[in-house]
Design an enzyme around this catalytic site. Structure first.
Site, PDB file in Angstrom:
ATOM      1  N   GLY A   1     -11.873  51.263 -60.326  1.00 10.99           N
ATOM      2  CA  GLY A   1     -12.073  50.027 -61.081  1.00 10.99           C
ATOM      3  C   GLY A   1     -12.399  50.351 -62.532  1.00 10.99           C
TER       4      GLY A   1
ATOM      5  N   TYR B   1     -14.735  42.895 -54.932  1.00 10.36           N
ATOM      6  CA  TYR B   1     -13.607  41.961 -55.078  1.00 10.36           C
ATOM      7  C   TYR B   1     -13.941  41.139 -56.322  1.00 10.36           C
ATOM      8  CZ  TYR B   1     -10.312  38.198 -54.054  1.00 10.36           C
ATOM      9  OH  TYR B   1      -9.289  37.288 -54.133  1.00 10.36           O
TER      10      TYR B   1
ATOM     11  N   TYR C   1     -16.436  33.561 -55.406  1.00 16.24           N
ATOM     12  CA  TYR C   1     -16.794  34.906 -55.883  1.00 16.24           C
ATOM     13  C   TYR C   1     -18.319  35.022 -56.057  1.00 16.24           C
ATOM     14  CZ  TYR C   1     -17.544  38.607 -59.371  1.00 16.24           C
ATOM     15  OH  TYR C   1     -18.026  39.698 -60.067  1.00 16.24           O
TER      16      TYR C   1
HETATM   17  N1  LIG Z   1     -15.129  42.225 -64.329  1.00 15.67           N
HETATM   18  C1  LIG Z   1     -16.094  41.426 -64.760  1.00 15.67           C
HETATM   19  O1  LIG Z   1     -15.930  40.683 -65.730  1.00 15.67           O
HETATM   20  C2  LIG Z   1     -17.437  41.435 -64.078  1.00 15.67           C
HETATM   21  C3  LIG Z   1     -18.408  40.494 -64.478  1.00 15.67           C
HETATM   22  C4  LIG Z   1     -19.654  40.526 -63.844  1.00 15.67           C
HETATM   23  C5  LIG Z   1     -19.924  41.467 -62.871  1.00 15.67           C
HETATM   24  N2  LIG Z   1     -18.955  42.339 -62.509  1.00 15.67           N
HETATM   25  C6  LIG Z   1     -19.256  43.293 -61.445  1.00 15.67           C
HETATM   26  O2  LIG Z   1     -19.153  44.601 -61.989  1.00 15.67           O
HETATM   27  C7  LIG Z   1     -18.739  45.508 -60.954  1.00 15.67           C
HETATM   28  C8  LIG Z   1     -17.572  46.332 -61.431  1.00 15.67           C
HETATM   29  O3  LIG Z   1     -16.505  45.449 -61.707  1.00 15.67           O
HETATM   30  P1  LIG Z   1     -15.149  45.917 -62.393  1.00 15.67           P
HETATM   31  O4  LIG Z   1     -14.892  44.980 -63.496  1.00 15.67           O
HETATM   32  O5  LIG Z   1     -15.170  47.383 -62.633  1.00 15.67           O
HETATM   33  O6  LIG Z   1     -14.142  45.565 -61.206  1.00 15.67           O
HETATM   34  P2  LIG Z   1     -12.654  46.070 -60.920  1.00 15.67           P
HETATM   35  O7  LIG Z   1     -12.075  46.670 -62.156  1.00 15.67           O
HETATM   36  O8  LIG Z   1     -11.966  44.944 -60.253  1.00 15.67           O
HETATM   37  O9  LIG Z   1     -12.887  47.254 -59.883  1.00 15.67           O
HETATM   38  C9  LIG Z   1     -13.349  47.021 -58.591  1.00 15.67           C
HETATM   39  C10 LIG Z   1     -12.825  48.141 -57.712  1.00 15.67           C
HETATM   40  O10 LIG Z   1     -13.291  47.895 -56.396  1.00 15.67           O
HETATM   41  C11 LIG Z   1     -12.205  48.137 -55.513  1.00 15.67           C
HETATM   42  N3  LIG Z   1     -12.374  47.413 -54.248  1.00 15.67           N
HETATM   43  C12 LIG Z   1     -12.066  46.121 -53.957  1.00 15.67           C
HETATM   44  N4  LIG Z   1     -12.328  45.860 -52.662  1.00 15.67           N
HETATM   45  C13 LIG Z   1     -12.803  47.012 -52.136  1.00 15.67           C
HETATM   46  C14 LIG Z   1     -13.225  47.409 -50.844  1.00 15.67           C
HETATM   47  N5  LIG Z   1     -13.209  46.557 -49.820  1.00 15.67           N
HETATM   48  N6  LIG Z   1     -13.641  48.674 -50.647  1.00 15.67           N
HETATM   49  C15 LIG Z   1     -13.662  49.567 -51.677  1.00 15.67           C
HETATM   50  N7  LIG Z   1     -13.254  49.264 -52.907  1.00 15.67           N
HETATM   51  C16 LIG Z   1     -12.837  48.000 -53.135  1.00 15.67           C
HETATM   52  C17 LIG Z   1     -10.980  47.660 -56.268  1.00 15.67           C
HETATM   53  O11 LIG Z   1      -9.831  48.232 -55.684  1.00 15.67           O
HETATM   54  P3  LIG Z   1      -8.446  47.416 -55.764  1.00 15.67           P
HETATM   55  O12 LIG Z   1      -8.091  47.341 -57.195  1.00 15.67           O
HETATM   56  O13 LIG Z   1      -7.549  48.279 -54.941  1.00 15.67           O
HETATM   57  O14 LIG Z   1      -8.709  46.068 -55.161  1.00 15.67           O
HETATM   58  C18 LIG Z   1     -11.286  48.196 -57.662  1.00 15.67           C
HETATM   59  O15 LIG Z   1     -10.846  49.520 -57.807  1.00 15.67           O
HETATM   60  C19 LIG Z   1     -18.465  44.644 -59.724  1.00 15.67           C
HETATM   61  O16 LIG Z   1     -19.583  44.652 -58.883  1.00 15.67           O
HETATM   62  C20 LIG Z   1     -18.279  43.253 -60.292  1.00 15.67           C
HETATM   63  O17 LIG Z   1     -18.593  42.245 -59.356  1.00 15.67           O
HETATM   64  C21 LIG Z   1     -17.730  42.365 -63.085  1.00 15.67           C
END
Ligand SMILES: NC(=O)c1ccc[n+]([C@@H]2O[C@H](COP(=O)([O-])OP(=O)(O)OC[C@H]3O[C@@H](n4cnc5c(N)ncnc54)[C@H](OP(=O)(O)O)[C@@H]3O)[C@@H](O)[C@H]2O)c1
Length: 296
Positions: free
Chosen positions: A10, A61, A125
């Site tokens: 991610g 997710y 979500y």
């Molecule tokens: N993005 C935002 O704006 C945002 C805002 C607030 C909080 N957050 C939090 O910050 C954290 C990091 O987010 P990010 O932006 O780095 O997210 P991201 O880029 O979507 O990365 C999440 C990773 O988790 C993997 N994943 C999904 N389902 C999974 C499962 N069942 N088992 C193992 N891996 C799984 C995804 O794989 P696939 O790609 O193969 O699905 C992806 O590689 C998360 O906890 C998110 O909720 C994010």
């Protein structure tokens, strides 16, 4: 310190991997293929195989709108999986750092949210992430949950990259100007998580839930304006943005109008604050264009 990072592909996972490499921190990186949070056997094997001193869960997710139609998948990755991870880490006596979201709040508070504010997610979500937080708290005492917001960086997909793509092809577009939050760079967040991981080694007093987000706040429109201004130096393109409202741009998931997070507690306990979001935005845009020049 020896880390196990889940969700290594991610945007946050890749940033953590890069930072750990620079710092020389022993780290086992697990992608979804190597450790799926829906698979308890893989979770236990990942922990047993790497014997970490701390686990960082960057897997989730994160498709906010798609989650409205895929509640089961969101629940699995954001609640059931983290609950199994909490159980496996507690059984192994290893602390867990987990990342959560500003979307646990409904946005009705007029000022920035603190950790003790009541949660009230508006969409699937946020509900799944909030349920994940509760599960972890009830299972694993030695946890740190870090709520963050509006995450972007050089890796993976994010709002900043979408704006760069649009700037490459369009003269202008609309961006909502009535939702306010804290754009948070993955570089800042990764630093913060490592600081929290380091502090937990030998310190048993800092477990709990914290907020960590970029310094300063913005609407999506203001964030987009900064991105577009930063890219102009590299592309010579000056697209014109139009401020729109949430009503003009309906999405399947409802989002909080205000999801600003107060990061003071994190700064006082772990000694880390993010850069002002404008500075981080410019750094990330520069890094992306430097990467592209390197490839070209
Ligand atoms: N993005 C935002 O704006 C945002 C805002 C607030 C909080 N957050 C939090 O910050 C954290 C990091 O987010 P990010 O932006 O780095 O997210 P991201 O880029 O979507 O990365 C999440 C990773 O988790 C993997 N994943 C999904 N389902 C999974 C499962 N069942 N088992 C193992 N891996 C799984 C995804 O794989 P696939 O790609 O193969 O699905 C992806 O590689 C998360 O906890 C998110 O909720 C994010």
């Amino acid at each position: 310190m020896k880390l196990l990072v889940l969700g290594a592909q991610g945007q946050l996972g890749q940033e953590l991997a890069a930072l750990c490499a620079v710092r020389g921190i022993a780290t086992t990186l697990m992608t979804r293929r190597q450790c799926d949070l829906a698979n308890p056997g893989q979770i236990r094997a990942a922990i047993e195989g790497s014997s970490p001193s701390i686990i960082v869960n960057a897997a989730a997710y994160t498709k906010v709108d798609q989650a409205e139609k895929e509640a089961g998948l969101a629940q699995l990755a954001n609640c059931d999986g983290p609950a199994m991870l909490a159980q496996a880490s507690a059984d192994a006596g290893i602390p867990l750092i987990h990342v959560s979201t500003d979307y646990v709040f409904d946005g009705s508070k007029p000022s920035a949210y603190v950790e003790t504010d009541p949660v009230m997610p508006l969409g699937v979500y946020g509900l799944s992430k909030e349920a994940g937080e509760r599960a972890i708290r009830s299972i694993q005492d030695r946890h740190i949950i870090v709520r963050t917001a509006w995450v972007y960086g050089v890796y993976g997909r994010n709002f900043l990259k979408t704006m760069l793509d649009l700037a490459a092809t369009r003269e202008g577009w609309g961006v909502v100007n009535d939702q306010v939050g804290n754009p948070t760079g993955t570089a800042d967040l990764a630093e913060a998580l490592l600081a929290a991981a380091e502090k937990t080694s030998g310190n048993d007093t800092c477990w709990g839930t914290y907020h960590f987000a970029g310094q300063g706040d913005a609407t999506w429109f203001e964030f987009a304006e900064e991105i577009v201004a930063a890219q102009a130096a590299f592309t010579g393109k000056h697209p014109v943005l139009k401020a729109t409202t949430t009503e003009d741009y309906p999405t399947p998931a409802r989002r909080p109008r205000n999801s600003r997070l107060n990061s003071d507690l994190f700064a006082s306990v772990f000694g880390v604050r993010a850069l002002p979001w404008q500075t981080r935005t410019r750094n990330v845009v520069e890094a992306i264009f430097a990467q592209r020049r390197g490839r070209g």
